[in-house]
Motif scaffolding. Structure first.
Motif, mmCIF file in Angstrom:
data_model
loop_
_atom_site.group_PDB
_atom_site.id
_atom_site.type_symbol
_atom_site.label_atom_id
_atom_site.label_comp_id
_atom_site.label_asym_id
_atom_site.label_seq_id
_atom_site.Cartn_x
_atom_site.Cartn_y
_atom_site.Cartn_z
ATOM 1 N N VAL A 1 34.238 33.945 32.119
ATOM 2 C CA VAL A 1 33.497 33.698 31.015
ATOM 3 C C VAL A 1 32.802 35.587 31.021
ATOM 4 C CG1 VAL A 1 31.270 32.939 29.926
ATOM 5 C CG2 VAL A 1 33.124 31.545 31.178
ATOM 6 N N LEU A 2 32.621 35.817 32.012
ATOM 7 C CA LEU A 2 31.773 37.251 32.262
ATOM 8 C C LEU A 2 32.675 38.318 31.725
ATOM 9 C CD1 LEU A 2 29.751 36.932 35.268
ATOM 10 C CD2 LEU A 2 29.193 36.185 32.912
ATOM 11 N N THR A 3 34.132 38.263 31.828
ATOM 12 C CA THR A 3 34.901 39.400 31.485
ATOM 13 C C THR A 3 36.183 39.208 30.634
ATOM 14 O OG1 THR A 3 36.637 38.752 33.199
ATOM 15 C CG2 THR A 3 34.807 40.347 33.929
ATOM 16 N N GLY A 4 36.290 37.841 30.264
ATOM 17 C CA GLY A 4 37.287 37.283 29.379
ATOM 18 C C GLY A 4 38.775 37.352 29.938
ATOM 19 N N GLN A 5 38.656 37.747 31.280
ATOM 20 C CA GLN A 5 39.973 37.615 32.315
ATOM 21 C C GLN A 5 40.528 36.121 32.281
ATOM 22 O OE1 GLN A 5 40.195 38.902 36.077
ATOM 23 N NE2 GLN A 5 42.274 38.955 36.405
ATOM 24 N N GLU A 6 41.833 35.638 32.112
ATOM 25 C CA GLU A 6 42.454 34.418 32.193
ATOM 26 C C GLU A 6 43.555 34.520 33.345
ATOM 27 O OE1 GLU A 6 43.603 32.207 28.784
ATOM 28 O OE2 GLU A 6 41.819 32.575 27.926
ATOM 29 N N PHE A 7 43.702 33.214 34.217
ATOM 30 C CA PHE A 7 44.659 33.378 35.085
ATOM 31 C C PHE A 7 44.519 31.786 35.516
ATOM 32 C CE2 PHE A 7 40.854 34.554 37.387
ATOM 33 C CZ PHE A 7 40.627 33.716 38.218
ATOM 34 N N ASP A 8 45.581 31.342 36.069
ATOM 35 C CA ASP A 8 46.148 29.973 36.590
ATOM 36 C C ASP A 8 45.742 29.799 37.780
ATOM 37 O OD1 ASP A 8 47.446 29.503 34.288
ATOM 38 O OD2 ASP A 8 49.403 29.756 34.945
ATOM 39 N N PRO B 1 28.236 33.658 52.468
ATOM 40 C CA PRO B 1 29.086 33.160 51.492
ATOM 41 C C PRO B 1 29.794 34.657 50.737
ATOM 42 C CG PRO B 1 26.949 32.154 50.863
ATOM 43 C CD PRO B 1 26.870 33.000 52.119
ATOM 44 N N PRO B 2 30.953 34.763 50.739
ATOM 45 C CA PRO B 2 31.590 35.875 50.189
ATOM 46 C C PRO B 2 31.222 36.290 48.683
ATOM 47 C CG PRO B 2 33.423 34.363 51.149
ATOM 48 C CD PRO B 2 31.941 33.609 51.067
ATOM 49 N N SER B 3 31.413 37.453 48.255
ATOM 50 C CA SER B 3 31.062 37.749 46.945
ATOM 51 C C SER B 3 31.790 37.038 46.123
ATOM 52 C CB SER B 3 31.238 39.360 46.894
ATOM 53 O OG SER B 3 32.606 39.683 46.816
ATOM 54 N N ARG B 4 31.206 37.140 44.780
ATOM 55 C CA ARG B 4 31.953 36.298 43.614
ATOM 56 C C ARG B 4 33.229 37.225 43.425
ATOM 57 N NH1 ARG B 4 32.482 37.098 37.728
ATOM 58 N NH2 ARG B 4 32.843 34.546 36.942
ATOM 59 N N GLU B 5 33.246 38.420 43.572
ATOM 60 C CA GLU B 5 34.733 39.245 43.239
ATOM 61 C C GLU B 5 35.821 38.713 44.325
ATOM 62 O OE1 GLU B 5 31.683 40.484 43.306
ATOM 63 O OE2 GLU B 5 31.287 41.709 41.556
ATOM 64 N N ALA B 6 35.382 38.382 45.470
ATOM 65 C CA ALA B 6 36.168 38.218 46.583
ATOM 66 C C ALA B 6 36.423 36.641 46.207
ATOM 67 C CB ALA B 6 35.324 38.103 48.054
ATOM 68 N N GLN B 7 35.656 36.149 46.071
ATOM 69 C CA GLN B 7 36.219 34.563 45.408
ATOM 70 C C GLN B 7 37.224 34.583 44.224
ATOM 71 O OE1 GLN B 7 35.430 32.423 47.570
ATOM 72 N NE2 GLN B 7 33.383 31.687 47.805
ATOM 73 N N LEU B 8 36.896 35.493 43.419
ATOM 74 C CA LEU B 8 37.975 35.495 42.250
ATOM 75 C C LEU B 8 39.206 35.839 42.707
ATOM 76 C CD1 LEU B 8 35.593 37.098 39.492
ATOM 77 C CD2 LEU B 8 36.498 34.566 39.576
ATOM 78 N N LEU B 9 39.342 36.664 43.599
ATOM 79 C CA LEU B 9 40.609 37.376 44.243
ATOM 80 C C LEU B 9 41.344 35.981 44.755
ATOM 81 C CD1 LEU B 9 40.005 40.829 45.835
ATOM 82 C CD2 LEU B 9 41.375 40.070 43.933
ATOM 83 N N THR B 10 40.691 35.210 45.645
ATOM 84 C CA THR B 10 41.158 34.195 46.463
ATOM 85 C C THR B 10 41.791 32.971 45.232
ATOM 86 O OG1 THR B 10 39.524 34.655 47.941
ATOM 87 C CG2 THR B 10 40.913 32.355 47.910
ATOM 88 N N LEU B 11 41.144 32.758 44.183
ATOM 89 C CA LEU B 11 41.256 31.953 43.236
ATOM 90 C C LEU B 11 42.957 32.520 42.620
ATOM 91 C CD1 LEU B 11 38.017 31.146 41.353
ATOM 92 C CD2 LEU B 11 39.423 29.346 42.887
ATOM 93 N N GLN B 12 42.743 33.758 42.475
ATOM 94 C CA GLN B 12 44.227 34.232 41.780
ATOM 95 C C GLN B 12 45.292 34.418 42.739
ATOM 96 O OE1 GLN B 12 41.752 37.931 39.883
ATOM 97 N NE2 GLN B 12 43.458 37.882 38.672
ATOM 98 N N ASN B 13 44.932 34.845 43.973
ATOM 99 C CA ASN B 13 46.168 35.007 44.847
ATOM 100 C C ASN B 13 46.528 33.906 45.788
ATOM 101 O OD1 ASN B 13 45.926 37.775 44.151
ATOM 102 N ND2 ASN B 13 44.591 38.268 45.780
ATOM 103 N N THR B 14 45.874 32.883 45.782
ATOM 104 C CA THR B 14 46.276 31.638 46.563
ATOM 105 C C THR B 14 47.415 30.904 45.578
ATOM 106 O OG1 THR B 14 44.051 31.239 47.442
ATOM 107 C CG2 THR B 14 45.625 29.341 47.581
ATOM 108 N N SER B 15 48.536 30.698 46.388
ATOM 109 C CA SER B 15 49.662 30.326 45.579
ATOM 110 C C SER B 15 49.235 28.610 45.335
ATOM 111 C CB SER B 15 51.020 30.039 46.366
ATOM 112 O OG SER B 15 50.717 29.537 47.761
#
Length: 693
Positions: A239-246, A20-34
């Motif tokens: 929840v861990l950093t407070g960062q928000e994105f769509d 499984p990819p790291s959590r950081e990698a998964q967050l990038l995917t959530l942010q960068n997928t159109s």
């Protein structure tokens, strides 16, 4: 850190990621997928199942969970994979075809789950004791129908036991008026680890999965073809950093269990509530309360409920209750429910077995999300099966159902998503699809762990049963013990087979907090709250090293985890069995006996004992004990926390032990053992020692 960019799977032939990819990698995917095809809200069994079903059909899939995977109801079950004997009874008695179909479906799913995760699940024989002759044929017919409905998915055929044979299998059973017993088979599993395996498998197949991602609002847009407003994604907050994105998606699935209505109201503030939560409390007791491989079913408790009494992880689990409750993120087991379960257990166990309140090692409450079907004319009627609802804006809600049927619930949900949103995908592929760790597991895998790495046999068996074919990766991380045997595998706490390497590996499995580690990566919190608390400092130290926590963060994690143990895992109820308001109910002779024991330590007649007093007595009998350990032992009984144990506190302790409200008190055992050693050291008179000089 090297972050991999994760893409959704195009096919299901093989996982797209070996790990499984790291959590950081998964967050990038959530942010960068159109735009995703599917966004699942909720990382319990059902939500994780939806993500796995969708991604293995070739749909671009995302999953977000506000807390940790399986942090809610999915980790707080009875640990059974079952069709539901009582549901079949109701189906027959009331000629209810819906109940019958639910049992039939659950028995099919039971067989599939045992096949795809053999390391985490196994068949379990369950005994139904019979105390009236007329009940024997009645229950026998019912259980045989259970086998018949299972058909080719029947695990093993049920059978009848005579009274003597029943007592051989379950020697602690109440023998008075016992007629015989019927034994049938269901499945048992490690629920939180099973949930995690589903989520990790989805991640390996390409789903962008992230825990500690809260949905703060739903995104909407107007469909240019129909002019209707449609749900088009969600605003998410780390929840861990407070960062928000769509996170945008063609279809959003609400799989949030007890919190179903809160997401429905994000979509439509006027949506009617459909969830009717019910609390189910379970307790864990020492393993000697039940045979190692035989469970017990009480089919008719004093208030008409059903109680299971089952061996699990070398302990005994008993439950559950069923009471209306408020929806909360932090359900707390009540003393009333704990005592109800204990009283029911007493009814079925021999009078030779003293069922003590002090033997409750952990307790928890899970919220069962019972639902009404919003499309039903009778909105007050509880749906016995799961409900898939599609709102006017296209939000798909999956609610109700049970753990065992998570896969079929997910299949129905994704089918509805494909139909509603015109997604291009094939049929479900999850029947027979191995979950992480299951493919190359075998019952003898642990032997290789012992031989290849020098692990203790108990630790090796635990690793194989927890991680399956991934156990070798954990073993490779294991620290050298410095002993002749075992060579590697330093335990977190002496009486459980969890090792330090599991903490490091747990971070690879998306563990972000100490609570994640003690409750869902390991199951320490569910097995023994005191052992979990004992292991906490080392767990926090290891996690802090891997996650770069500063001292403030470490202390915060310790306090949060202790609060979790205190309130949610029954430590509060356990600790309240001995308080400064506890009554002393002892016979005068007992009081005199305990006073004499106390004064052997309180030689100066101060009226209290300290660490110095205990050390003095232990040294006189040649026993060495670490000062920190002695401080912990006295602190358990020091009710007013003044650094000393007073005579009254000691008598309160002994009274609570006699009542069975407290067990395993280290101070009580230590003082009794020391007294016996002191009494044996009687000076030999000179005239009986052949004189002497």
């Amino acid at each position: 850190m090297n972050l991999a960019y994760v893409k959704a799977a195009d096919c299901i032939s093989e996982p797209v990621n070996r790990e499984p990819p790291s959590r950081e990698a998964q967050l990038l995917t959530l942010q960068n997928t159109s735009e995703f095809d599917i966004l699942v809200i909720g990382g319990g069994a059902t939500g994780s199942g939806c993500a796995l079903d969708a991604v293995t059909r070739g749909l671009k899939t995302a999953l977000v969970e506000r807390d940790d995977f399986s942090s809610g109801t999915s980790s707080r079950s009875t640990k059974l994979i079952h069709g539901g004997v009582r549901y079949l009874q109701k189906a027959i008695m009331k000629l209810d075809i819906e109940q019958y179909r639910m049992v039939k479906e659950a028995l099919h799913e039971r067989a599939n789950l045992l096949e795809i995760a053999p390391h985490l699940s196994a068949p379990l024989p369950i005994m139904l004791p019979v105390y009236k002759w007329w009940q024997l044929p009645y229950y026998w017919v019912g259980i045989k129908l259970y086998d018949l409905v299972a058909g080719s998915n029947c695990l093993k055929s049920s059978y009848v036991l005579s009274k003597s044979r029943a007592l051989e299998h379950f020697p602690m059973l109440q023998k008075d008026k016992l007629v015989g017993a019927i034994v049938y088979y269901d499945g048992q599993h490690n629920d939180a680890r099973m949930n995690l395996a589903i989520a990790l498998t989805a991640a390996r197949y390409g789903a962008a999965t992230a825990n500690y991602m809260e949905v703060v609002s739903l995104l909407k847009k107007t469909d240019p073809q129909t002019g209707k407003v449609r749900v088009s994604g969600a605003r998410c907050k780390d929840v861990l950093t407070g960062q928000e994105f769509d996170v945008r998606a063609k279809c959003v699935i609400n799989a949030t269990g007890p919190f179903t209505d809160s997401v429905r109201k994000m979509d439509d503030k006027d949506a009617a509530a459909i969830c009717q939560p019910s609390a189910g409390v379970h307790i864990v007791m020492p393993g000697y309360y039940s045979p190692e491989s035989m469970g017990l079913l009480d089919p008719a408790t004093s208030d008409g409920r059903v109680i299971f009494f089952l061996p699990w992880q070398k302990m005994t689990i008993a439950g559950t209750t069923d009471t209306p409750t408020d929806i909360t993120h932090h359900p707390i087991p009540s003393e009333e429910d704990i005592n109800f379960i204990l009283n029911e257990v007493r009814n079925y166990l021999s009078c030779d077995v003293e069922v003590r309140r002090g033997d409750v090692l952990a307790a928890w409450s899970g919220i069962r999300p019972l639902v009404t079907d919003p499309k039903s004319a009778d909105t007050q009627s509880i749906s016995r099966n799961h409900v898939v609802d599609v709102s006017e804006s296209g939000l798909i809600t999956i609610a109700g159902g049970k753990w065992t049927t998570y896969r079929s619930m997910a299949e129905d949900t994704i089918n509805a998503a494909i139909k509603t949103h015109n997604l291009k995908a094939g049929p479900s592929r999850t029947v027979g699809l191995f979950l992480q760790g299951g493919k190359d597991w075998s019952p003898t895998l642990y032997i290789r762990l012992v031989q290849d790495y020098g692990l203790e046999s108990e630790v090796a068996q635990h690793l194989a049963a927890t991680y399956g074919d991934k156990a070798f990766e954990v073993a490779k991380m294991a620290s050298v013990t410095g002993k002749r045997w075992p060579i590697v595998g330093v335990r977190l706490v002496s009486e459980f087979p969890y090792i330090e390497a599991e903490v490091k590996y747990g971070i690879k499995e998306y563990a972000c907090t100490a609570v994640d580690m003690i409750s869902r990566r390991t199951r320490l919190a569910f097995l023994n709250v005191q052992a979990a608390e004992e292991a906490l400092p080392r767990i926090v130290e290891l996690m802090g090293r891997e996650l770069n926590w500063d001292d403030y963060k470490k202390q915060e994690q310790l306090e949060t985890a202790r609060k979790f143990l205190y309130y949610e895992m029954g430590y509060k109820s356990r600790s309240e069995q001995l308080t400064d308001r506890s009554e002393i109910s002892l016979l005068p002779s007992d009081i005199d006996r305990y006073k004499k024991r106390f004064h052997k330590f309180d030689a100066d007649q101060k009226g209290f004992i300290t660490i110095v007093d205990v050390q003095r007595v232990l040294e006189s009998i040649n026993v060495q004990m670490d000062e920190n350990t002695l401080h912990e032992i006295l602190n358990e009984v020091d009710l007013n926390k003044n650094g000393q144990v007073e005579l009254n506190e000691f008598l309160q302790l002994m009274s609570a032990i006699q009542k069975g409200r407290v067990s395993g008190s280290r101070l009580a055992i230590l003082m009794k053992t020391a007294e016996e050693n002191l009494d044996r050291r009687v000076p030999i008179p000179v005239d009986r020692s052949c004189g002497g000089l």
